[in-house]
Design an enzyme around this catalytic site. Sequence first.
Site, PDB file in Angstrom:
ATOM      1  N   HIS A  36      77.230  82.028 -15.953  1.00 40.24           N
ATOM      2  CA  HIS A  36      76.295  80.752 -16.133  1.00 40.24           C
ATOM      3  C   HIS A  36      77.147  79.624 -15.556  1.00 40.24           C
ATOM      4  CE1 HIS A  36      74.539  83.276 -19.469  1.00 40.24           C
ATOM      5  NE2 HIS A  36      73.481  82.801 -18.700  1.00 40.24           N
ATOM      6  N   GLN A 147      73.501  86.567  -8.135  1.00 36.64           N
ATOM      7  CA  GLN A 147      73.617  87.919  -7.332  1.00 36.64           C
ATOM      8  C   GLN A 147      73.491  88.978  -8.534  1.00 36.64           C
ATOM      9  OE1 GLN A 147      73.019  88.426  -4.270  1.00 36.64           O
ATOM     10  NE2 GLN A 147      73.289  90.467  -4.490  1.00 36.64           N
TER      11      GLN A 147
HETATM   12  P1  AMP Z   1      70.299  84.666 -17.810  1.00 35.30           P
HETATM   13  O1  AMP Z   1      70.853  83.683 -18.978  1.00 35.30           O
HETATM   14  O2  AMP Z   1      71.247  86.142 -18.094  1.00 35.30           O
HETATM   15  O3  AMP Z   1      68.953  84.823 -17.653  1.00 35.30           O
HETATM   16  O4  AMP Z   1      71.058  84.340 -16.409  1.00 35.30           O
HETATM   17  C1  AMP Z   1      70.674  83.107 -16.146  1.00 35.30           C
HETATM   18  C2  AMP Z   1      71.196  83.134 -14.561  1.00 35.30           C
HETATM   19  O5  AMP Z   1      72.725  83.441 -14.355  1.00 35.30           O
HETATM   20  C3  AMP Z   1      70.647  84.139 -13.592  1.00 35.30           C
HETATM   21  O6  AMP Z   1      70.086  83.610 -12.396  1.00 35.30           O
HETATM   22  C4  AMP Z   1      71.392  85.171 -13.757  1.00 35.30           C
HETATM   23  O7  AMP Z   1      71.440  86.114 -12.412  1.00 35.30           O
HETATM   24  C5  AMP Z   1      72.768  84.490 -13.622  1.00 35.30           C
HETATM   25  N1  AMP Z   1      73.856  85.455 -14.164  1.00 35.30           N
HETATM   26  C6  AMP Z   1      73.952  86.235 -15.094  1.00 35.30           C
HETATM   27  N2  AMP Z   1      75.177  86.854 -15.060  1.00 35.30           N
HETATM   28  C7  AMP Z   1      75.856  86.407 -14.258  1.00 35.30           C
HETATM   29  C8  AMP Z   1      77.110  86.993 -13.512  1.00 35.30           C
HETATM   30  N3  AMP Z   1      77.925  87.740 -14.039  1.00 35.30           N
HETATM   31  N4  AMP Z   1      77.583  86.168 -12.334  1.00 35.30           N
HETATM   32  C9  AMP Z   1      76.683  85.429 -11.497  1.00 35.30           C
HETATM   33  N5  AMP Z   1      75.384  84.967 -12.160  1.00 35.30           N
HETATM   34  C10 AMP Z   1      75.077  85.578 -13.451  1.00 35.30           C
END
Ligand code: AMP
Length: 258
Positions: A36, A147
Amino acid sequence: MKIARTIEELTRARPLRGTGPRTGLVPTMGAFHAGHLALFAAARDDNEVVVASLFVNPAQFGADEDLARYPRDEERDARLAEEAGVDVLFIPSADELYPEGYATWVDVGDLGNRLEGDFRPDHFRGVATVCLKLFNIVRPDRAYFGQKDAQQAAVVKQLVRDLNLGLEIRVVPTVRDEDGLALSSRNQYLAPEERDAALALPRALATKDAEQARELLRDLDVDYVEEANFNGQRVLAAAVRVGKTRLIDNVILEGDTP
Ligand code: AMP
């Protein structure tokens, strides 16, 4: 950093698109980790105003999924967002986004039914709908996605293209722990021995070969290991279950985005 809990508060806190400062939006479900933070940093670099949303979107969870136990720590998230330079953190309630009588959903077509969509029916309908709502509420010039969730990024790009939303989607490379495991809020669920077992996932994907990857994942409960083409970007994507925890990851085989 301002915290907005209603659409009205958010509207007062953000500039209007096209009226000067550029706004970058980072949609999240909270439980912030370095993945994030990489999205916040990219948004901070590119825009004058950074808005992050924190909303555990019920519409993208299936009935048997982890909505109720999804990790939540609003105070910690607000501190991390502020340290990362987020200007406005939008934390709406479910009633604020889906009030009584709510009835309109985005149908994302075939892209939403494959891979993740095959195992999580209606997941991408929920993702696309909440993203469209957030785009309309925040009116960002750019929005940032990871990604790590390659199919989600592809669905959102299609949503923007098909519905002429006029904002730019930027995709940020996957952030991994030192041992290779992609950071995920769901990693918190893993017991130490499950975490060791989960390392098979990045190792398998690192082969960049579906057959070899399947072989390396033979001891895990595999939903899919498949090559996919998302908007011209070829990836090897996989979803596995380690105990009760479902993990997804992918590597780029070729293509132009991270
Ligand atoms: P989430 O809170 O899990 O819905 O993720 C929010 C955003 O963060 C989404 O666009 C995910 O793809 C991105 N995200 C989650 N984990 C990662 C990671 N390890 N590396 C890069 N972006 C991430």
